[in-house]
Design a protein around this motif. Structure first.
Motif, PDB file in Angstrom:
ATOM      1  N   THR A  34     -13.041  22.866 -20.265  1.00  0.00           N
ATOM      2  CA  THR A  34     -12.762  23.535 -21.515  1.00  0.00           C
ATOM      3  C   THR A  34     -11.463  24.251 -21.514  1.00  0.00           C
ATOM      4  N   CYS A  35     -11.495  25.173 -20.469  1.00  0.00           N
ATOM      5  CA  CYS A  35      -9.921  25.814 -20.180  1.00  0.00           C
ATOM      6  C   CYS A  35      -8.831  24.825 -20.066  1.00  0.00           C
ATOM      7  N   ALA A  36      -9.065  23.737 -19.287  1.00  0.00           N
ATOM      8  CA  ALA A  36      -7.903  22.828 -19.179  1.00  0.00           C
ATOM      9  C   ALA A  36      -7.332  22.255 -20.571  1.00  0.00           C
ATOM     10  N   GLY A  37      -8.429  21.846 -21.302  1.00  0.00           N
ATOM     11  CA  GLY A  37      -8.255  21.492 -22.553  1.00  0.00           C
ATOM     12  C   GLY A  37      -7.423  22.444 -23.761  1.00  0.00           C
ATOM     13  N   LEU A  38      -7.760  23.709 -23.361  1.00  0.00           N
ATOM     14  CA  LEU A  38      -7.051  24.631 -24.120  1.00  0.00           C
ATOM     15  C   LEU A  38      -5.703  25.161 -23.668  1.00  0.00           C
ATOM     16  N   LEU A  39      -5.444  24.898 -22.753  1.00  0.00           N
ATOM     17  CA  LEU A  39      -4.015  25.187 -21.688  1.00  0.00           C
ATOM     18  C   LEU A  39      -3.020  24.093 -21.936  1.00  0.00           C
ATOM     19  N   HIS A  40      -1.699  24.950 -22.635  1.00  0.00           N
ATOM     20  CA  HIS A  40      -0.722  23.675 -22.587  1.00  0.00           C
ATOM     21  C   HIS A  40      -0.379  23.305 -21.208  1.00  0.00           C
ATOM     22  N   ARG A  41       0.265  22.041 -20.949  1.00  0.00           N
ATOM     23  CA  ARG A  41       0.525  21.333 -19.894  1.00  0.00           C
ATOM     24  C   ARG A  41       1.231  22.238 -18.801  1.00  0.00           C
ATOM     25  N   ARG A  42       2.144  22.859 -19.202  1.00  0.00           N
ATOM     26  CA  ARG A  42       2.897  23.924 -18.215  1.00  0.00           C
ATOM     27  C   ARG A  42       2.525  25.188 -18.234  1.00  0.00           C
ATOM     28  N   GLY A  43       1.097  25.440 -18.747  1.00  0.00           N
ATOM     29  CA  GLY A  43       0.745  26.648 -18.818  1.00  0.00           C
ATOM     30  C   GLY A  43       0.017  27.076 -17.518  1.00  0.00           C
ATOM     31  N   LEU A  44      -0.438  28.559 -17.562  1.00  0.00           N
ATOM     32  CA  LEU A  44      -1.276  29.160 -16.361  1.00  0.00           C
ATOM     33  C   LEU A  44      -2.560  29.646 -16.908  1.00  0.00           C
ATOM     34  N   MET A  45      -3.367  29.689 -16.091  1.00  0.00           N
ATOM     35  CA  MET A  45      -4.562  30.300 -16.311  1.00  0.00           C
ATOM     36  C   MET A  45      -5.062  31.387 -15.153  1.00  0.00           C
ATOM     37  N   LEU A  46      -5.352  32.417 -15.436  1.00  0.00           N
ATOM     38  CA  LEU A  46      -5.868  33.509 -14.432  1.00  0.00           C
ATOM     39  C   LEU A  46      -7.587  33.728 -14.922  1.00  0.00           C
ATOM     40  N   LEU A  47      -7.917  33.503 -13.757  1.00  0.00           N
ATOM     41  CA  LEU A  47      -9.665  33.775 -13.751  1.00  0.00           C
ATOM     42  C   LEU A  47      -9.876  35.052 -12.774  1.00  0.00           C
ATOM     43  N   HIS A  48     -10.199  36.129 -13.331  1.00  0.00           N
ATOM     44  CA  HIS A  48     -10.750  37.155 -12.542  1.00  0.00           C
ATOM     45  C   HIS A  48     -12.408  37.302 -12.538  1.00  0.00           C
ATOM     46  N   THR A  49     -12.944  37.201 -11.367  1.00  0.00           N
ATOM     47  CA  THR A  49     -14.299  37.049 -11.352  1.00  0.00           C
ATOM     48  C   THR A  49     -15.079  37.897  -9.998  1.00  0.00           C
ATOM     49  N   ILE A  50     -16.098  38.478 -10.102  1.00  0.00           N
ATOM     50  CA  ILE A  50     -17.061  38.895  -9.011  1.00  0.00           C
ATOM     51  C   ILE A  50     -17.340  37.605  -8.316  1.00  0.00           C
TER      52      ILE A  50
END
Length: 390
Positions: free
Chosen positions: A258-274
């Protein structure tokens, strides 16, 4: 919630020698952790009820937490109590074989975090009341680990965390930012004011959404009461802070896709998790019942395995010990403001909440659980080299 309960009987028909055998194991764990019963040190256990150890032996983690809530025992330094227990392996006996088996079976038979069940944690925890969280948290209302490297106060640590996230995402004016699990809108508000972006935030909590909309009313921010699986659109950046703990192993693949589909091809995603040190199907029964129903902590292996089909891991940052300091700051705030909250939350809630905050602080100090920030890019989607930010 009910007040502190009167002592109650547990398996009164059990033979005395069975009691002695059960409590012997508990005493062995306490002795290995250098925790004394009715000792004089802050981390020692002060027992008020004769069946406390039996209850703990029979019900393990659930019995330990519930007997504390019921006033059966006390400890001046709960965080250090848990730090010592977990450092000396108490987590290996916190679940019975039957509990382990039932949890394993449940994970395979049921999706505990499906669309229907996903709202339970919002109703039980995040919708407790904004007054509680405003009293406990810093002004940004950040309900996640602060970054204490150069900070002296909770507010400084949380602002440093927000700035760290924005730098890691390399935000630029005009970009669009999606915040999955946006809480009370603190990150979106900070990013809009300091980096001139526009944003969308999603949460399942009515209380969070209401306050987030109020805080971001003058900003180009859209706060939605929506599950991440229902989102549509494309964004320059995607961030999720302290929400992945509610996703569950049955949904890790769905989350990443889902996150990959929501992110532009040259975008970045940050996941902050325990996260946990090892992949396991276990969850703490007390935390599951009273604090975060249907929660599940991922391991590094689980995150990497489900991200690899969609993303390149550009950066992985562990600052788990900072969470112990953050939780202690929240506990101090909670205690300092209790007089303002006592009309809405009773004494049993007070004991439950302090137990939660200090048990988690001890777990982070013992390095039993971790705090990670992952930065992902689309596989093959970026031309420049990611330089990171610390």
């Amino acid at each position: 919630m009910a007040g502190v309960q009167r002592p109650q009987s547990i398996h009164q028909s059990a033979a005395p020698h069975v009691y002695r055998g059960l409590t012997g194991r508990v005493r062995d764990v306490l002795e290995a952790a250098d925790v004394r019963i009715n000792g004089s040190r802050p981390w020692d256990m002060q027992i008020h009820h004769p069946r406390t150890l039996t209850r703990i032996a029979l019900q393990r983690s659930l019995g330990l937490g519930e007997s504390y809530m019921d006033g059966w025992w006390d400890c001046d330094a709960l965080d250090e109590f848990f730090h010592r227990l977990l450092t000396h392996g108490a987590n290996r006996v916190s679940h019975s074989p039957l509990q382990n088996g039932l949890q394993w079976l449940g994970h395979w038979l049921f999706n505990r975090q499906n669309l229907h069940r996903s709202t339970k944690v919002a109703r039980q925890h995040y919708d407790l009341g904004n007054d509680l969280f405003e009293a406990m948290l810093d002004p940004s209302m950040s309900y996640s680990c602060g970054y204490w490297r150069d900070a002296e106060t909770l507010a400084q640590a949380q602002e440093a965390k927000l700035e760290l996230i924005c730098r890691k995402l390399n935000l630029k004016p005009g970009m669009t930012l999606l915040d999955i699990g946006c809480g009370w809108g603190g990150l979106l508000e900070y990013a809009c004011r300091h980096y001139k972006i526009s944003g969308v935030g999603v949460t399942l909590s009515q209380e969070q959404a209401s306050l987030a909309r109020e805080r971001c009313a003058s900003l180009p921010v859209d706060i939605r009461l929506e599950d991440y699986r229902q989102l549509e659109g494309r964004f320059d950046r995607v961030v999720s802070v302290g929400m992945f703990e509610h996703v569950g192993r049955r949904n890790y693949a769905t989350f990443m896709e889902t996150c990959a589909g929501l992110l532009h091809r040259r975008g970045l995603m940050l996941l902050h998790t325990i996260g946990t040190n090892t992949s396991t199907s276990r969850h703490d029964p007390w935390i599951d019942k009273y604090i975060f129903p249907n929660g599940e902590l991922p391991s590094c292996a689980q995150i990497a395995r489900h991200a690899e089909d969609w993303f390149v891991c550009e950066d992985l940052h562990n600052f788990g010990p900072d969470y112990a300091r953050t939780l202690r700051a929240w506990d101090r705030n909670f205690v300092a403001h209790w007089s303002q909250l006592a009309d809405r939350y009773d004494q049993r809630f007070h004991r439950m909440w302090r137990y939660y905050l200090n048990a988690c602080a001890g777990a982070f100090q013992a390095r039993d659980i971790q705090l990670w920030q992952w930065v992902f890019s689309h596989a093959g989607g970026r031309e420049e080299v990611y330089t990171g930010a610390r």
